[in-house]
Design a protein around this motif. Structure first.
Motif, PDB file in Angstrom:
ATOM      1  N   ARG A   1       1.052  -1.426  -0.133  1.00 23.65           N
ATOM      2  CA  ARG A   1       0.371  -0.199   0.303  1.00 23.65           C
ATOM      3  C   ARG A   1       0.884   1.511  -0.344  1.00 23.65           C
ATOM      4  N   MET A   2       2.700   1.164  -0.153  1.00 21.29           N
ATOM      5  CA  MET A   2       2.748   2.370  -0.599  1.00 21.29           C
ATOM      6  C   MET A   2       2.669   2.855  -1.303  1.00 21.29           C
ATOM      7  N   VAL A   3       2.695   4.148  -0.991  1.00 20.64           N
ATOM      8  CA  VAL A   3       2.774   5.259  -2.788  1.00 20.64           C
ATOM      9  C   VAL A   3       3.898   5.707  -2.322  1.00 20.64           C
ATOM     10  N   GLN A   4       4.791   6.082  -1.015  1.00 21.16           N
ATOM     11  CA  GLN A   4       5.881   6.684  -1.280  1.00 21.16           C
ATOM     12  C   GLN A   4       6.686   6.613  -0.941  1.00 21.16           C
ATOM     13  N   GLY A   5       8.149   5.864  -1.291  1.00 16.99           N
ATOM     14  CA  GLY A   5       8.916   5.065  -0.426  1.00 16.99           C
ATOM     15  C   GLY A   5       8.612   3.378   0.051  1.00 16.99           C
ATOM     16  N   LYS A   6       9.588   3.193   0.929  1.00 15.43           N
ATOM     17  CA  LYS A   6       9.694   1.539   1.316  1.00 15.43           C
ATOM     18  C   LYS A   6       9.314   0.984   2.516  1.00 15.43           C
ATOM     19  N   LEU A   7       8.466   0.121   3.212  1.00 13.80           N
ATOM     20  CA  LEU A   7       8.299   0.209   3.928  1.00 13.80           C
ATOM     21  C   LEU A   7      10.103  -0.684   4.773  1.00 13.80           C
ATOM     22  N   THR A   8      10.749  -0.805   4.429  1.00 12.35           N
ATOM     23  CA  THR A   8      12.142  -1.745   4.684  1.00 12.35           C
ATOM     24  C   THR A   8      13.268   0.138   4.880  1.00 12.35           C
ATOM     25  N   ASP A   9      12.825   1.396   4.184  1.00  9.46           N
ATOM     26  CA  ASP A   9      12.926   2.348   4.810  1.00  9.46           C
ATOM     27  C   ASP A   9      13.331   2.533   6.499  1.00  9.46           C
ATOM     28  N   LEU A  10      12.625   1.595   6.852  1.00 10.53           N
ATOM     29  CA  LEU A  10      12.143   2.154   8.088  1.00 10.53           C
ATOM     30  C   LEU A  10      13.690   1.048   8.569  1.00 10.53           C
ATOM     31  N   VAL A  11      14.546   2.041   9.256  1.00  8.07           N
ATOM     32  CA  VAL A  11      15.672   1.257  10.060  1.00  8.07           C
ATOM     33  C   VAL A  11      16.017   1.748  11.359  1.00  8.07           C
ATOM     34  N   ALA A  12      16.112   0.389  11.753  1.00  6.36           N
ATOM     35  CA  ALA A  12      16.062   0.696  13.484  1.00  6.36           C
ATOM     36  C   ALA A  12      17.362   1.767  13.880  1.00  6.36           C
ATOM     37  N   GLY A  13      17.067   2.991  14.691  1.00  9.94           N
ATOM     38  CA  GLY A  13      18.577   3.398  15.434  1.00  9.94           C
ATOM     39  C   GLY A  13      18.100   5.023  14.747  1.00  9.94           C
ATOM     40  N   GLN A  14      17.663   4.878  13.662  1.00  7.99           N
ATOM     41  CA  GLN A  14      17.253   5.907  12.511  1.00  7.99           C
ATOM     42  C   GLN A  14      16.066   6.676  13.209  1.00  7.99           C
ATOM     43  N   PHE A  15      15.478   6.595  13.482  1.00 19.61           N
ATOM     44  CA  PHE A  15      13.951   6.975  13.761  1.00 19.61           C
ATOM     45  C   PHE A  15      12.986   7.633  12.686  1.00 19.61           C
ATOM     46  N   GLY A  16      12.891   6.911  11.601  1.00 22.98           N
ATOM     47  CA  GLY A  16      11.749   6.611   9.996  1.00 22.98           C
ATOM     48  C   GLY A  16      10.783   6.752  10.339  1.00 22.98           C
ATOM     49  N   ILE A  17       9.763   6.786  10.266  1.00 26.46           N
ATOM     50  CA  ILE A  17       7.754   7.035  10.361  1.00 26.46           C
ATOM     51  C   ILE A  17       7.530   7.159   8.815  1.00 26.46           C
ATOM     52  N   VAL A  18       6.357   6.021   9.014  1.00 25.78           N
ATOM     53  CA  VAL A  18       6.071   5.912   7.632  1.00 25.78           C
ATOM     54  C   VAL A  18       4.822   6.940   8.347  1.00 25.78           C
ATOM     55  N   LEU A  19       4.046   7.095   7.384  1.00 25.10           N
ATOM     56  CA  LEU A  19       2.460   7.933   7.746  1.00 25.10           C
ATOM     57  C   LEU A  19       1.473   7.648   6.732  1.00 25.10           C
ATOM     58  N   GLY A  20       0.291   7.447   7.029  1.00 23.77           N
ATOM     59  CA  GLY A  20      -1.135   6.929   6.585  1.00 23.77           C
ATOM     60  C   GLY A  20      -1.476   8.758   5.584  1.00 23.77           C
ATOM     61  N   LYS A  21      -1.901   8.357   3.831  1.00 25.36           N
ATOM     62  CA  LYS A  21      -1.553   9.169   3.402  1.00 25.36           C
ATOM     63  C   LYS A  21      -2.447  10.708   3.559  1.00 25.36           C
ATOM     64  N   GLU A  22      -3.214  10.989   4.063  1.00 23.13           N
ATOM     65  CA  GLU A  22      -4.260  11.736   4.996  1.00 23.13           C
ATOM     66  C   GLU A  22      -4.156  11.874   6.321  1.00 23.13           C
TER      67      GLU A  22
END
Length: 418
Positions: free
Chosen positions: A131-152
């Protein structure tokens, strides 16, 4: 070839040219009415099945079939817990997770559910990576504090990929100036669109270790599992909870399945399907009871024939059966046409709707307004069977009164003026 007398005469009346053409017209109207009613009923029920399927796919794309949560807040030794889950023959996937509430601040502020996942394991229990429209789920790396948000949710916060979001956790730390909530700056690394407002506007996903750090947890809050049969979710989840409690200890575990969290959706769809079945069945019933007027007029037209048959020794029950055969034959023809057109329409409805939209430049379900922008349809043969049986029962009941009236015909009275 041997045929019962009632069937032979009933078929003969059906094929015979009648003096009263109005009876033939009423029979045609009855056939068409039953066919239209059955067609509408099959089509509408198939559309309801399609919406039910879409809801399940979209919900199960974001949640697992069953969830096992530790009463002691976390599940200890989660790799062993996942291994125990896979030991169950019904489990196809298992993954740990952390789920908590939080307040997110970008340009604007919004509340959300924060879910910590293991990116490599999450695709085994949900479709969020698809369901990713931008980026990839694997961009979430431990310690880098990334976050994936719902589009709305990202639109509400006024942020996009690469922007910073501050997460306020409902965990307070004591400081010289008083208790303050725990906060952490995250970088937006991706956006997803599930097609369900509940998730698109209220879910944020991060790496599980980052979520544990934010909420000061020593492990995941639960295990999510995907099964070979989603309707066995609660039973299998309870078995897994007992195995976890027996092997890992740490008290008891709470089990929830996919329907418990979204029961309102499915109850509403099931109730609407039943109501539509009842309402459209009345259309079939009205069309079927047109047979009453048809057969009453036919009985009146065939008074002399009935009297002659009675004088030749035909019993009242046999006369009744003769007219029931004709009524059932007319009803069966209407049902057969309705099933044929209903199955064809329900099977090709999405393509037909797309053709109408392209030809006349209209949009029945605008994607700007509706999450489900195409009219779904899913034909279930058990529904077709139920509809066919229901329509046949209506047609059979409609023949009883005229047939009994024919059976009560007195030969002497019917032949008095012949």
């Amino acid at each position: 070839m041997f045929r019962p007398l009632e069937v032979f005469i009933g078929l003969r009346y059906t094929r015979a040219k009648r003096r009263n053409h109005f009876i033939s017209f009423i029979s045609l109207v009855s056939i068409l009415g039953i066919a239209v009613g059955v067609t509408a009923l099959i089509t509408v029920i198939s559309v309801m099945n399609g919406f039910d399927r879409e809801l399940k796919q979209r919900i199960l794309g974001m949640v697992s079939h069953a969830t096992i949560e530790g009463v002691d807040e976390t599940v200890r030794d989660w790799p062993e817990a996942v291994k125990l889950a896979y030991a169950n023959p019904h489990v196809q996937g298992a993954a740990p997770y952390v789920e908590r509430q939080a307040m997110l601040q970008g340009v604007r502020v919004s509340g959300a559910i924060v879910r910590g996942v293991v990116p490599d394991l999450e695709p085994k229990v949900s479709d969020i990576d698809q369901r990713m429209v931008q980026g990839k789920l694997t961009d979430l790396v431990a310690g880098q504090f990334g976050i994936v948000l719902g589009k709305e949710l990202a639109m509400t916060l006024g942020v996009g990929v690469g922007d910073k979001v501050t997460v306020f956790a409902p965990e307070f730390s004591a400081t010289p100036i008083g208790a303050i909530p725990r906060t952490k700056r995250f970088t937006v690394v991706g956006l997803f669109e599930a097609g369900m407002q509940e998730y698109d506007s209220g879910l944020a996903v991060m790496q599980m270790q980052d979520a544990q750090t934010l909420y000061r947890l020593d492990g995941p809050t639960g295990i999510r599992v995907k099964l070979d049969d989603m309707f066995r979710a609660f039973a299998v989840g309870r078995e897994l909870a007992q195995d976890l409690a027996g092997r890992l200890g740490a008290g008891y575990y709470r089990v929830t399945d996919w329907m418990q969290g979204h029961s309102n959706f499915f109850k509403a769809v099931a109730m609407e399907k039943k109501v539509m079945f009842l309402i459209l069945s009345l259309i079939v019933a009205v069309a079927a009871f047109n047979l009453v007027s048809t057969l009453v007029m036919l009985v009146q037209d065939k008074q002399a024939d009935i009297a002659i048959l009675r004088t030749l020794g035909q019993s009242p029950a046999s006369v009744m059966g003769t007219f029931m055969v004709q009524g059932v034959l007319v009803g069966s023809l209407g049902i057969a046409l309705g099933v044929l057109f209903g199955v064809l329409l329900a099977s090709n409805l999405p393509a037909i709707i797309r053709w109408v939209e392209q030809t006349f430049h209209v949009a029945f379900l605008s994607p700007d307004v509706y999450y489900i922008s195409e009219l779904p349809s899913e034909l279930h043969w058990e529904d077709v069977i139920w509809i066919t049986v229901t329509a046949f029962v209506f047609c059979t009941l409609a023949t009883l009164y005229p047939a009994r009236r024919a059976a009560k015909t007195e030969p002497a009275a019917a032949l008095r003026y012949e």
